[in-house]
Scaffold this active site. Structure first.
Site, PDB file in Angstrom:
ATOM      1  N   ASP A 147      47.539  13.038  90.456  1.00  0.00           N
ATOM      2  CA  ASP A 147      46.894  12.791  91.758  1.00  0.00           C
ATOM      3  C   ASP A 147      45.709  11.865  91.503  1.00  0.00           C
ATOM      4  O   ASP A 147      45.577  11.297  90.411  1.00  0.00           O
ATOM      5  CB  ASP A 147      46.503  14.114  92.450  1.00  0.00           C
ATOM      6  CG  ASP A 147      45.418  14.869  91.709  1.00  0.00           C
ATOM      7  OD1 ASP A 147      45.134  16.010  92.107  1.00  0.00           O
ATOM      8  OD2 ASP A 147      44.839  14.327  90.745  1.00  0.00           O
TER       9      ASP A 147
ATOM     10  N   ILE B 216      43.943   5.360  83.719  1.00  0.00           N
ATOM     11  CA  ILE B 216      43.980   6.133  84.969  1.00  0.00           C
ATOM     12  C   ILE B 216      44.767   5.342  86.012  1.00  0.00           C
ATOM     13  O   ILE B 216      44.491   4.163  86.241  1.00  0.00           O
ATOM     14  CB  ILE B 216      42.547   6.385  85.491  1.00  0.00           C
ATOM     15  CG1 ILE B 216      41.727   7.131  84.439  1.00  0.00           C
ATOM     16  CG2 ILE B 216      42.573   7.172  86.804  1.00  0.00           C
ATOM     17  CD1 ILE B 216      42.301   8.466  84.039  1.00  0.00           C
ATOM     18  N   LEU B 217      45.743   5.975  86.627  1.00  0.00           N
ATOM     19  CA  LEU B 217      46.544   5.304  87.658  1.00  0.00           C
ATOM     20  C   LEU B 217      45.741   5.361  88.965  1.00  0.00           C
ATOM     21  O   LEU B 217      45.324   6.432  89.407  1.00  0.00           O
ATOM     22  CB  LEU B 217      47.888   6.015  87.799  1.00  0.00           C
ATOM     23  CG  LEU B 217      48.752   5.929  86.526  1.00  0.00           C
ATOM     24  CD1 LEU B 217      49.916   6.893  86.599  1.00  0.00           C
ATOM     25  CD2 LEU B 217      49.224   4.496  86.307  1.00  0.00           C
TER      26      LEU B 217
ATOM     27  N   ARG C 138      40.202  -4.138  88.142  1.00  0.00           N
ATOM     28  CA  ARG C 138      41.058  -2.975  87.938  1.00  0.00           C
ATOM     29  C   ARG C 138      42.057  -2.837  89.087  1.00  0.00           C
ATOM     30  O   ARG C 138      43.230  -2.505  88.862  1.00  0.00           O
ATOM     31  CB  ARG C 138      40.184  -1.709  87.856  1.00  0.00           C
ATOM     32  CG  ARG C 138      40.906  -0.474  87.420  1.00  0.00           C
ATOM     33  CD  ARG C 138      41.418  -0.583  85.994  1.00  0.00           C
ATOM     34  NE  ARG C 138      42.114   0.611  85.575  1.00  0.00           N
ATOM     35  CZ  ARG C 138      41.758   1.352  84.514  1.00  0.00           C
ATOM     36  NH1 ARG C 138      40.755   0.979  83.759  1.00  0.00           N
ATOM     37  NH2 ARG C 138      42.435   2.426  84.206  1.00  0.00           N
TER      38      ARG C 138
ATOM     39  N   ASN D 106      52.616  13.462  84.496  1.00  0.00           N
ATOM     40  CA  ASN D 106      51.848  13.184  83.282  1.00  0.00           C
ATOM     41  C   ASN D 106      51.939  14.374  82.348  1.00  0.00           C
ATOM     42  O   ASN D 106      52.119  15.510  82.778  1.00  0.00           O
ATOM     43  CB  ASN D 106      50.370  12.934  83.641  1.00  0.00           C
ATOM     44  CG  ASN D 106      49.522  12.590  82.423  1.00  0.00           C
ATOM     45  OD1 ASN D 106      49.884  11.738  81.628  1.00  0.00           O
ATOM     46  ND2 ASN D 106      48.399  13.288  82.275  1.00  0.00           N
ATOM     47  N   THR D 107      51.821  14.116  81.064  1.00  0.00           N
ATOM     48  CA  THR D 107      51.742  15.188  80.088  1.00  0.00           C
ATOM     49  C   THR D 107      50.400  15.097  79.388  1.00  0.00           C
ATOM     50  O   THR D 107      49.920  14.008  79.069  1.00  0.00           O
ATOM     51  CB  THR D 107      52.912  15.122  79.062  1.00  0.00           C
ATOM     52  OG1 THR D 107      52.758  16.210  78.152  1.00  0.00           O
ATOM     53  CG2 THR D 107      52.964  13.808  78.313  1.00  0.00           C
ATOM     54  N   HIS D 108      49.742  16.267  79.243  1.00  0.00           N
ATOM     55  CA  HIS D 108      48.385  16.304  78.689  1.00  0.00           C
ATOM     56  C   HIS D 108      48.341  17.356  77.582  1.00  0.00           C
ATOM     57  O   HIS D 108      48.836  18.477  77.776  1.00  0.00           O
ATOM     58  CB  HIS D 108      47.389  16.653  79.810  1.00  0.00           C
ATOM     59  CG  HIS D 108      45.964  16.691  79.349  1.00  0.00           C
ATOM     60  ND1 HIS D 108      45.247  15.556  79.060  1.00  0.00           N
ATOM     61  CD2 HIS D 108      45.137  17.744  79.109  1.00  0.00           C
ATOM     62  CE1 HIS D 108      44.029  15.904  78.657  1.00  0.00           C
ATOM     63  NE2 HIS D 108      43.934  17.224  78.675  1.00  0.00           N
TER      64      HIS D 108
ATOM     65  N   ASP E 104      43.749  14.152  85.377  1.00  0.00           N
ATOM     66  CA  ASP E 104      44.436  15.364  84.885  1.00  0.00           C
ATOM     67  C   ASP E 104      44.248  16.549  85.839  1.00  0.00           C
ATOM     68  O   ASP E 104      44.132  17.697  85.394  1.00  0.00           O
ATOM     69  CB  ASP E 104      43.923  15.728  83.485  1.00  0.00           C
ATOM     70  CG  ASP E 104      44.193  14.604  82.484  1.00  0.00           C
ATOM     71  OD1 ASP E 104      43.344  14.391  81.598  1.00  0.00           O
ATOM     72  OD2 ASP E 104      45.231  13.931  82.611  1.00  0.00           O
TER      73      ASP E 104
ATOM     74  N   GLY F 142      42.763  12.360  90.842  1.00  0.00           N
ATOM     75  CA  GLY F 142      41.761  12.784  89.848  1.00  0.00           C
ATOM     76  C   GLY F 142      42.222  12.499  88.433  1.00  0.00           C
ATOM     77  O   GLY F 142      43.265  11.877  88.212  1.00  0.00           O
TER      78      GLY F 142
HETATM   79  C1  GRF Z   1      50.543  13.121  73.859  1.00  0.00           C
HETATM   80  O1  GRF Z   1      50.101  14.310  73.229  1.00  0.00           O
HETATM   81  C2  GRF Z   1      50.000  13.055  75.268  1.00  0.00           C
HETATM   82  O2  GRF Z   1      49.865  14.324  75.879  1.00  0.00           O
HETATM   83  C3  GRF Z   1      48.633  12.469  75.038  1.00  0.00           C
HETATM   84  O3  GRF Z   1      48.817  11.485  74.036  1.00  0.00           O
HETATM   85  C4  GRF Z   1      49.915  11.890  73.218  1.00  0.00           C
HETATM   86  C5  GRF Z   1      50.892  10.737  73.192  1.00  0.00           C
HETATM   87  O4  GRF Z   1      51.743  10.941  72.131  1.00  0.00           O
HETATM   88  N1  GRF Z   1      48.094  11.888  76.247  1.00  0.00           N
HETATM   89  P1  GRF Z   1      53.059   9.991  71.994  1.00  0.00           P
HETATM   90  O5  GRF Z   1      52.572   8.547  72.232  1.00  0.00           O
HETATM   91  O6  GRF Z   1      54.034  10.439  73.038  1.00  0.00           O
HETATM   92  O7  GRF Z   1      53.521  10.237  70.588  1.00  0.00           O
END
Ligand code: GRF
Length: 202
Positions: free
Chosen positions: A143, A94-95, A67, A109-111, A147, A145
């Site tokens: 970071d 995970i980065l 990894r 990141n978007t969650h 998310d 962790g």
């Molecule tokens: C997004 O909702 C993101 O938050 C989550 O996976 C989804 C990815 O969707 N980790 P896309 O590949 O951008 O359509």
């Protein structure tokens, strides 16, 4: 500002960034996507990047002895494009420390949940199973962790009784795409400071 975007799947968040750059969205923020990376091939996210004429790269964990080597290789591949910001948009790995040594503090990141609730790979499923009445999405700095980094922006989405995971996730994504473009655009245009858990955008 130069953005490198990391994807693992359909790439609709990536598409929202690309559309914003092409239109009057993030372009008004002075942001441009310069390359797209993934941990696997054969995903729509990479097709979207190719359709936009962008350089793409793939770093598969299985191509490396361990990894840590993958982590270092991903950092090298990203660094080659000299990003100001790295955006993980549905990137499902995970980065690690080698990556964050170079791009920590400028990786977003978007969650698809309201962190700190429901972190990890199944945020939508976990929120649904828990029976929450509202959930949403979070754009945050990455970071060490999972998310857990400082939060930049959040959007609230109602949960409906008839929701299954797919329906709820799609409703979340409708909010998430706009949240991500605006958050990334403001960071790119206005700059920012991270003080502890607070993200300050002038
Ligand atoms: C997004 O909702 C993101 O938050 C989550 O996976 C989804 C990815 O969707 N980790 P896309 O590949 O951008 O359509």
């Amino acid at each position: 500002a130069r953005l490198v975007v990391l994807v693992s799947g359909s790439g609709t968040n990536l598409q929202a960034l690309l559309d914003a750059v092409a239109g009057r969205g993030a372009a008004a923020y002075g942001a441009e996507v310069v390359a797209v990376g993934a941990d696997r091939d054969g995903i729509a996210g990479l097709d979207r990047a190719r359709a936009a004429g962008l350089p793409v790269f793939v770093c598969r964990v299985r191509d490396y002895p361990a990894r840590a080597e993958w982590d270092a290789a991903l950092a090298e591949a990203v660094a080659a494009h000299e990003p100001d910001l790295v955006v993980s948009a549905g990137f499902m790995k995970i980065l690690g420390p080698r990556f964050l040594a170079r791009f920590g503090g400028r990786t977003v990141n978007t969650h698809p949940a309201l962190l700190p609730s429901f972190p990890g790979t199944h945020g939508v499923r976990d929120a649904l199973a828990y029976g929450v009445k509202v959930t949403g999405c979070t754009v945050h700095f990455v970071d060490e962790g999972v998310d857990t980094g400082p939060i930049i922006a959040q959007g609230v989405v109602e949960v409906r009784p008839e929701d299954d995971e797919a329906a709820l996730h799609e409703r979340i994504k409708e909010v998430e795409r706009g949240l991500l473009v605006d958050a990334v655009g403001r960071l790119a245009r206005d700059g920012y400071r991270i003080e502890g858990r607070k993200v300050l955008i002038p």
